[in-house]
Scaffold this motif. Structure first.
Motif, mmCIF file in Angstrom:
data_model
loop_
_atom_site.group_PDB
_atom_site.id
_atom_site.type_symbol
_atom_site.label_atom_id
_atom_site.label_comp_id
_atom_site.label_asym_id
_atom_site.label_seq_id
_atom_site.Cartn_x
_atom_site.Cartn_y
_atom_site.Cartn_z
ATOM 1 N N PRO A 129 0.826 -1.208 0.000
ATOM 2 C CA PRO A 129 0.000 0.000 0.000
ATOM 3 C C PRO A 129 0.864 1.264 0.000
ATOM 4 C CG PRO A 129 -0.745 -1.523 1.683
ATOM 5 C CD PRO A 129 0.521 -2.078 1.141
ATOM 6 N N LEU A 131 0.320 4.283 1.148
ATOM 7 C CA LEU A 131 0.380 5.012 2.416
ATOM 8 C C LEU A 131 1.415 4.381 3.347
ATOM 9 C CD1 LEU A 131 -0.877 7.310 3.994
ATOM 10 C CD2 LEU A 131 -2.587 5.736 4.852
ATOM 11 N N LEU A 132 1.437 3.051 3.369
ATOM 12 C CA LEU A 132 2.393 2.329 4.209
ATOM 13 C C LEU A 132 3.819 2.636 3.777
ATOM 14 C CD1 LEU A 132 2.760 0.170 6.421
ATOM 15 C CD2 LEU A 132 2.711 -1.539 4.622
ATOM 16 N N ALA B 28 -4.874 0.255 5.514
ATOM 17 C CA ALA B 28 -4.298 1.429 4.839
ATOM 18 C C ALA B 28 -5.417 2.263 4.229
ATOM 19 C CB ALA B 28 -3.315 0.983 3.763
ATOM 20 N N ALA B 31 -7.257 4.049 7.056
ATOM 21 C CA ALA B 31 -6.451 5.137 7.614
ATOM 22 C C ALA B 31 -6.422 6.305 6.644
ATOM 23 C CB ALA B 31 -5.036 4.650 7.892
ATOM 24 N N HIS B 32 -6.433 5.984 5.345
ATOM 25 C CA HIS B 32 -6.343 7.016 4.326
ATOM 26 C C HIS B 32 -7.591 7.879 4.285
ATOM 27 C CE1 HIS B 32 -4.627 7.924 0.088
ATOM 28 N NE2 HIS B 32 -4.307 8.811 0.972
ATOM 29 N N LEU B 35 -7.625 10.878 6.618
ATOM 30 C CA LEU B 35 -6.292 11.464 6.772
ATOM 31 C C LEU B 35 -6.051 12.549 5.741
ATOM 32 C CD1 LEU B 35 -3.603 10.933 8.387
ATOM 33 C CD2 LEU B 35 -2.879 9.690 6.378
#
Lengths: 240, 297
Positions: A129, A131-132, B28, B31-32, B35
């Motif tokens: 991902p 974002l990770l 993810a 969380a995105h 955010l």
């Protein structure tokens, strides 16, 4: 700091360093999987160790330091090897020790021959991902900065109180919590500063790399040959 | 507790890689959603803070000290999904950069500490939001107890034969570690709140309390069950035999015992493992692809 050395190694140039991060990652995974499925005997690790040592030599990395750095896995493995030995399976214990050491050395070779930003963007294009990956990039970038700050704070604290100072345990515990809070406050304000600076430079959620590498035919050959060698090593390990 | 490679059986690490990869993709995405892109550096720097915070030693007992693990602290500060993502980034960095924990075992470690650990921390924070001290202590305690119990169970399932006494001893040590993490989390959050209350917002109010209660019960059952099981592995085997678990497989797997059904004998196991890794990667890519498409449409 411990890892700064590996960071410097990863920026050298060699046959292995110039390969695409994705190819190296795939070969490392193939080696790890082939080793993990090899029979539980210490001799299983030998052909894999040979391959990894050849890789270290090909990447012109310092052999002795690499072998020493991979030993971080040994205390944990040794404990479990003793457990297996106590359970009447000394060979299984030895296998655990040898195989986990060679696995750690394989991963170390991967990170010592690939700069971290390239490795992470390789992982992203293999499906991790975004974002990770972005988070891991900033984490890695500021890891040493903040660790150094923590070390300075520890030094300052021991200068103030002296090493022989005797305090009640509850107060020492509270003091440690306070130190943690201060470290948090400093990290947080640093993060806000970074955030503002990055916003001012037009950061919209993407890191751009100056180096763009494509997966060329040499990388394909390297990935295929690496996977074939991993299978070959597994085959050798199965022979009595 | 970071499990290195070659400690878990192929069955265990491959399964947990298969569970963790799509779960992290989902986390993810969650969380995105809430955010601001500009806050990404903040999350990364907080991950670096948790790393560095492990250098601050807390005195416990006589001459021994402990350090923060951080899952519960991050959950209290950031909320569950970002905390799980930051923990995943920390665990992956530890595996790749410091050889602390295996790469094939990454799925297992992420599952234990970043997913199950953060869930176990979030549940009491949500459920007992009125009683700040209790919820913070429980969050730290349960997150470590959950992670350690899962790691112990995975090692046992993988065939690491620990003598019962040693297992009971390590379960006891983990229980003490969990209590210490609870105390550190409580002390650290209160100290941070004293500096600036805004950094730690009010307890998360999203999600239903009923679900949180069910999840809390589940977490308690799992934690108590894991510790009871690791204290008495023979008993678990006995229950397995009573339940006749191995009598009738519900579904004949194409790669039973993690070896291919055809092909040369020597190639079957490594090929099955590599194929499995490929499938895990493929499913994660597919999951994130579909999730992203759903988000943009």
């Amino acid at each position: 700091m411990h890892h700064v050395v590996v960071e410097q190694w990863s920026r050298r140039r060699s046959f292995l360093h110039v390969r695409d991060a994705r190819a190296k990652l795939l070969v490392a995974l193939a080696l790890l999987a082939a080793l993990a499925t090899a029979p539980a005997s210490p001799i299983s690790a030998v052909p894999f160790a040979f391959l990894v040592l050849t890789g270290i030599a090909a990447a012109r990395l310092p052999m002795a330091s690499m072998l020493r750095k991979a030993a971080v896995v040994l205390p944990f493995s040794l404990l479990f090897a003793l457990v297996e030995w106590a359970a009447g399976q000394p060979m299984a214990g030895m296998a655990l020790l040898a195989k986990s050491y060679v696995s750690a050395l394989t991963v170390l070779l991967l990170v010592a021959s690939t700069p971290q930003p390239l490795l992470l963007s390789g992982m992203e294009s293999l499906g991790a991902p975004r974002l990770l990956v972005l988070m891991a990039q900033t984490l890695y970038r500021y890891l040493f900065v903040i660790s150094e700050q923590a070390q300075h704070m520890r030094l300052a604290a021991s200068c103030r109180q002296g090493s022989g100072a005797r305090r009640s345990r509850a107060r020492a515990f509270q003091a440690a919590a306070g130190a943690l809070a201060i470290l948090f406050a400093r990290s947080y304000s640093r993060a806000e500063g970074i955030q503002r600076a990055m916003a001012a430079r037009g950061f919209t959620g993407d890191f751009h790399s100056l180096q763009r590498r494509s997966f060329n035919s040499r990388d394909t050959v390297f990935a295929c040959a690496g996977a074939a060698l991993a299978v070959l090593a597994h085959l050798v390990a199965r022979r009595p | 507790m970071h499990i290195p490679d070659n400690f878990l059986s192929t069955r265990v690490w491959l399964t947990l890689d298969g569970v963790a990869a799509p779960a992290v993709a989902w986390v993810a995405r969650r969380a995105h959603k809430g955010l601001d892109e500009a806050r990404i550096p903040l999350l990364g720097v907080l991950g670096a803070f948790v790393f560095a915070a492990q250098m601050v030693n807390f005195p416990v007992g006589v001459g021994t000290s402990a350090h923060l693990v951080g899952g519960a602290l991050l959950t209290a500060i950031l909320g569950p999904a970002p905390a799980a993502l930051v923990m995943t980034a920390i665990i992956a960095t530890q595996a790749f950069v410091f050889q602390d924990g295996g790469v094939l075992a990454l799925g297992a470690n992420v599952f234990n500490m970043a997913l199950a650990g953060v869930l176990a921390a979030w549940v009491p924070l949500r459920l007992f939001s009125g009683r700040r001290r209790v919820s913070l202590f429980l969050a730290g305690f349960l997150s470590v107890a959950m992670s350690a119990g899962l790691a112990l169970a995975e090692l046992t399932i993988s065939g690491i034969r620990m003598p019962p006494r040693l297992l009971a001893l390590s379960a006891g040590l983990f229980a003490i570690g969990a209590i210490v993490e609870g105390m550190i989390t409580l002390a650290a959050v209160r100290a941070i709140e004293r500096l600036n209350p805004r950094w730690i917002g009010p307890a998360p109010a999203n999600g239903s309390r009923a679900w949180a209660a069910i999840a809390f019960a589940a977490v308690l059952v799992v934690v108590v069950g894991l510790f009871a099981a690791s204290g008495a592995p023979d008993g678990v085997m006995q229950i397995g035999q009573w339940a006749d678990l191995h009598a009738r497989p519900v579904w004949a797997a194409p790669m039973a015992d993690y070896s291919l059904p055809a092909g040369p004998l020597w190639l079957r196991r490594p090929a099955a493992a590599m194929l499995g890794l490929g499938l895990v990667g493929g499913s994660a890519v597919a999951a994130s692809y579909f999730l992203l498409r759903r988000r943009s449409s």
